[in-house]
Design a protein around this motif. Structure first.
Motif, PDB file in Angstrom:
ATOM      1  N   GLN A 224       0.840  -1.203   0.000  1.00 41.37           N
ATOM      2  CA  GLN A 224       0.000   0.000   0.000  1.00 41.37           C
ATOM      3  C   GLN A 224       0.866   1.240   0.000  1.00 41.37           C
ATOM      4  OE1 GLN A 224      -2.780   0.342   3.340  1.00 41.37           O
ATOM      5  NE2 GLN A 224      -2.660   2.571   3.210  1.00 41.37           N
TER       6      GLN A 224
ATOM      7  N   ILE B 194      -2.235  -1.519  -3.573  1.00 48.53           N
ATOM      8  CA  ILE B 194      -3.234  -0.474  -3.333  1.00 48.53           C
ATOM      9  C   ILE B 194      -2.533   0.874  -3.422  1.00 48.53           C
ATOM     10  CG2 ILE B 194      -4.879   0.507  -1.695  1.00 48.53           C
ATOM     11  CD1 ILE B 194      -4.899  -2.340  -0.352  1.00 48.53           C
TER      12      ILE B 194
ATOM     13  N   SER C  64      -3.559   4.756  -3.002  1.00 50.88           N
ATOM     14  CA  SER C  64      -4.622   5.687  -2.644  1.00 50.88           C
ATOM     15  C   SER C  64      -4.333   7.077  -3.204  1.00 50.88           C
ATOM     16  CB  SER C  64      -4.787   5.747  -1.124  1.00 50.88           C
ATOM     17  OG  SER C  64      -3.599   6.225  -0.513  1.00 50.88           O
TER      18      SER C  64
ATOM     19  N   ALA D 299      -6.624  -0.457  -6.973  1.00 53.64           N
ATOM     20  CA  ALA D 299      -6.136  -1.687  -6.348  1.00 53.64           C
ATOM     21  C   ALA D 299      -6.323  -2.861  -7.290  1.00 53.64           C
ATOM     22  CB  ALA D 299      -6.854  -1.948  -5.032  1.00 53.64           C
TER      23      ALA D 299
ATOM     24  N   LEU E 202     -11.618  -4.129   1.687  1.00 56.27           N
ATOM     25  CA  LEU E 202     -11.445  -2.816   1.064  1.00 56.27           C
ATOM     26  C   LEU E 202     -12.525  -1.836   1.517  1.00 56.27           C
ATOM     27  CD1 LEU E 202     -10.485  -3.969  -2.549  1.00 56.27           C
ATOM     28  CD2 LEU E 202      -8.974  -2.800  -0.921  1.00 56.27           C
TER      29      LEU E 202
ATOM     30  N   SER F 276     -11.463   1.529   3.550  1.00 56.92           N
ATOM     31  CA  SER F 276     -11.767   2.824   2.939  1.00 56.92           C
ATOM     32  C   SER F 276     -12.670   3.659   3.838  1.00 56.92           C
ATOM     33  CB  SER F 276     -12.421   2.606   1.576  1.00 56.92           C
ATOM     34  OG  SER F 276     -12.722   3.831   0.946  1.00 56.92           O
TER      35      SER F 276
END
Length: 303
Positions: A175, A206, A208, A216, A262, A266
């Motif tokens: 991530q 992932i 962001s 992702a 997820l 989130s």
């Protein structure tokens, strides 16, 4: 059990109305100290949700600042295993966080460059866990810690390991954000970037992008964009990525389907933004699940 390795520091939060022009002046409206650091932020959330957590971090330092850091961790109910050192104890790492009314934050670090000096990974040699996670603030030591975890067969979740030497193994989770990789605000480029990263490492990746959601995917799940959950209020985005990581690990540790992981991650990251600092207002499991169910139109797109 989730074994979290990485940074534990003092976050000195300062709320300001705006950044002054070069050479100018602005009044600090509010200031306070909080527990901070990626490892502590993630561990604090997981512990608040009832997960079994083991936190292994940098030395706390000595003197007044070291005492404060240990107290901040204790006040959050975290039992920290401070890494032993063969040399003089490194100074306490401190992060000055300036937050503007739009919720954005700018950070200045103190003593992070000396954080890994003389520290020993001996406690990790005998450790085991269902999940291991780390971030690279202690650059060389963090990389060694990941390699030890991989050799011991622990599933790994890596945060912000973005350089060419990053120890990202197949089937691991990775991530980061567009602060470090990809292109902020450009979903098409971010999808292509993550596709390339997944093809190279064979991991679940992932990436962001703040209010633009995230991208992702993995070798088994097509790389695509996921929309963000709406934030009820944005006070401070500090620690939102760490809260997302905590949400993913919370679900993975319980063998949830990836779509549900997820969703939870989130929504947790979104709700974190309602309070100043990374550890001042951890949303409860009930609040997170309610936020998911209240936005069913978005939640369906995760499945």
């Amino acid at each position: 059990m989730v074994l979290i390795f990485g940074t534990i520091c003092i976050d000195r939060i300062r709320r300001i109305p705006h950044f002054p022009p070069m050479g100018g002046y602005v009044e600090v409206e509010e200031e306070f100290d909080l527990l901070g650091g990626e490892a502590a932020n993630t561990a604090g959330a997981l512990a608040a949700w009832g997960a079994n957590v083991r936190l292994l971090g940098n030395a706390s330092g000595e003197g007044q600042e070291g005492t404060l850091l240990r107290k901040l961790a204790q006040d959050k109910g975290l039992e920290v295993e401070w890494l032993p050192t063969a040399k003089k104890t490194p100074p306490t790492p401190i992060c000055d966080v300036y937050v503007t009314p739009d919720g954005d934050r700018t950070m200045f670090g103190l003593h992070f460059g000396a954080m890994e000096e003389g520290l020993s990974l001996e406690p990790l040699e005998s450790a085991n866990a269902d999940w291991f996670t780390a971030e690279p603030n202690m650059a060389n030591l963090s990389r060694e810690a990941v390699l030890i975890a991989q050799q011991k067969g622990m599933p790994c979740y890596l945060m912000d390991f973005v350089d060419e030497m990053a120890p990202v193994s197949p089937k691991s989770f990775w991530q980061s954000s567009t602060d470090w990789s990809g292109s902020r605000g450009n979903t098409q480029k971010n999808v292509a970037w993550v596709q390339s990263f997944v093809a190279k490492h064979g991991c679940f990746a992932i990436l962001s992008d703040g209010p633009n959601g995230f991208v992702a995917g993995s070798p088994d799940l097509p790389v695509r964009h996921y929309p963000p959950y709406p934030a009820p209020i944005i006070v401070d985005t500090t620690g939102a990525g760490d809260m997302f990581r905590a949400g993913m690990l919370f679900g993975l540790d319980q063998n949830w389907p990836i779509g549900r992981c997820l969703q939870f991650a989130s929504a947790a990251g979104c709700l974190k933004c309602r309070g100043l600092g990374a550890t001042s207002d951890t949303p409860t499991v009930t609040e997170i699940l309610h936020h998911i169910s209240a936005h069913d139109d978005i939640s369906r797109q995760y499945l």
